[in-house]
Design a protein around this motif. Structure first.
Motif, PDB file in Angstrom:
ATOM      1  N   GLU A   3     -34.459  45.128  -4.528  1.00  9.65           N
ATOM      2  CA  GLU A   3     -34.847  43.721  -4.391  1.00  9.65           C
ATOM      3  C   GLU A   3     -34.943  43.331  -2.920  1.00  9.65           C
ATOM      4  O   GLU A   3     -35.884  42.632  -2.525  1.00  9.65           O
ATOM      5  CB  GLU A   3     -33.838  42.817  -5.114  1.00  9.65           C
ATOM      6  N   ILE A   4     -34.015  43.800  -2.107  1.00  7.30           N
ATOM      7  CA  ILE A   4     -34.064  43.523  -0.668  1.00  7.30           C
ATOM      8  C   ILE A   4     -35.338  44.112  -0.067  1.00  7.30           C
ATOM      9  O   ILE A   4     -36.011  43.472   0.737  1.00  7.30           O
ATOM     10  CB  ILE A   4     -32.803  44.079   0.039  1.00  7.30           C
ATOM     11  N   LYS A   5     -35.674  45.312  -0.485  1.00  8.12           N
ATOM     12  CA  LYS A   5     -36.886  45.969   0.024  1.00  8.12           C
ATOM     13  C   LYS A   5     -38.140  45.194  -0.379  1.00  8.12           C
ATOM     14  O   LYS A   5     -39.032  44.973   0.441  1.00  8.12           O
ATOM     15  CB  LYS A   5     -36.955  47.404  -0.503  1.00  8.12           C
ATOM     16  N   VAL A   6     -38.189  44.768  -1.638  1.00 10.59           N
ATOM     17  CA  VAL A   6     -39.336  44.000  -2.124  1.00 10.59           C
ATOM     18  C   VAL A   6     -39.463  42.693  -1.347  1.00 10.59           C
ATOM     19  O   VAL A   6     -40.559  42.317  -0.919  1.00 10.59           O
ATOM     20  CB  VAL A   6     -39.213  43.732  -3.649  1.00 10.59           C
ATOM     21  N   GLU A  46     -40.697  43.418   2.169  1.00  5.68           N
ATOM     22  CA  GLU A  46     -42.131  43.716   2.159  1.00  5.68           C
ATOM     23  C   GLU A  46     -42.949  42.440   1.990  1.00  5.68           C
ATOM     24  O   GLU A  46     -43.990  42.273   2.636  1.00  5.68           O
ATOM     25  CB  GLU A  46     -42.455  44.724   1.053  1.00  5.68           C
ATOM     26  N   ALA A  47     -42.472  41.542   1.120  1.00  4.27           N
ATOM     27  CA  ALA A  47     -43.178  40.276   0.911  1.00  4.27           C
ATOM     28  C   ALA A  47     -43.156  39.438   2.183  1.00  4.27           C
ATOM     29  O   ALA A  47     -44.176  38.845   2.566  1.00  4.27           O
ATOM     30  CB  ALA A  47     -42.549  39.506  -0.256  1.00  4.27           C
ATOM     31  N   ALA A 105     -45.899  37.315   6.898  1.00  2.00           N
ATOM     32  CA  ALA A 105     -45.988  37.168   8.359  1.00  2.00           C
ATOM     33  C   ALA A 105     -47.330  37.703   8.855  1.00  2.00           C
ATOM     34  O   ALA A 105     -47.980  37.077   9.712  1.00  2.00           O
ATOM     35  CB  ALA A 105     -44.837  37.902   9.033  1.00  2.00           C
ATOM     36  N   GLN A 106     -47.756  38.837   8.316  1.00  2.00           N
ATOM     37  CA  GLN A 106     -49.048  39.417   8.702  1.00  2.00           C
ATOM     38  C   GLN A 106     -50.192  38.518   8.251  1.00  2.00           C
ATOM     39  O   GLN A 106     -51.144  38.283   8.997  1.00  2.00           O
ATOM     40  CB  GLN A 106     -49.193  40.825   8.102  1.00  2.00           C
TER      41      GLN A 106
END
Length: 180
Positions: A110-113, A116-117, A122-123
């Motif tokens: 969940e932290i990784k997801v 990534e979000a 930000a991008q």
């Protein structure tokens, strides 16, 4: 003299609080306790810990010894019970650790997801115009109302509402495009 005294006599004396009788029993039977513990656990460190725990708890257990069997028979049963208790505790800990392990893996996923979000957002924000980014920064980042953001930006509340709507529309389009 204590070394010639039968185990049962020493056990009764130790149960009554005789420290020298207890010490003689431990000296006489420690290797037996450790040996059986090692055979039951299969690990030297666990056997040492188990033997020490058994010896530490033996004074209390001796108070319940009734002398119906030979002392060594009773002592073997004490070691067996301690080894079984250790196995049950280890199994419980293993089940708990497995559950926590699964929970931790899910938490890390969940932290990784989320990371990534956040990175995608930000991008994507860099692809928006400066006016739209400024509006989002104030409304979502600083949690200003649309009216407050309008005052800061020098535009009407309606313009801020339109910009936020435009941001949502463009982000959806970018997400759809990036998903391809």
């Amino acid at each position: 003299m204590l070394m010639e005294t039968p185990d049962e006599t020493l056990a009764l004396a130790a149960a009554g609080g005789d420290r020298s009788a207890f010490a003689a029993l431990i000296e006489r039977h420690y290797d037996r306790i450790f040996g059986l513990a090692f055979r039951l656990t299969g690990a030297r460190a666990e056997a040492q810990d188990l033997a020490q725990d058994i010896c530490a708890g033996l004074p209390v257990k001796l108070r319940h010894w009734r002398g119906e069997a030979r002392f060594t028979t009773w002592l073997y049963r004490v070691v067996m019970n301690a080894a079984h208790d250790l196995r049950r505790r280890q199994a419980t800990h293993a089940r708990a650790a497995t559950g926590w392990g699964d929970w931790e893996i899910a938490r890390q996923d969940e932290i990784k997801v989320q990371a990534e979000a956040q990175e995608w957002l930000a991008q994507a924000m860099t692809r928006l115009s400066v006016e739209l980014r400024d509006t989002v920064a104030l409304v979502l980042g600083e949690e200003l109302t649309q009216a407050e953001a309008g005052l800061v930006l020098g535009v009407s509340e309606g313009t801020v509402a339109w910009r936020m709507s435009e941001v949502k529309k463009r982000l959806r389009a970018m997400a759809s495009e990036d998903a391809r």
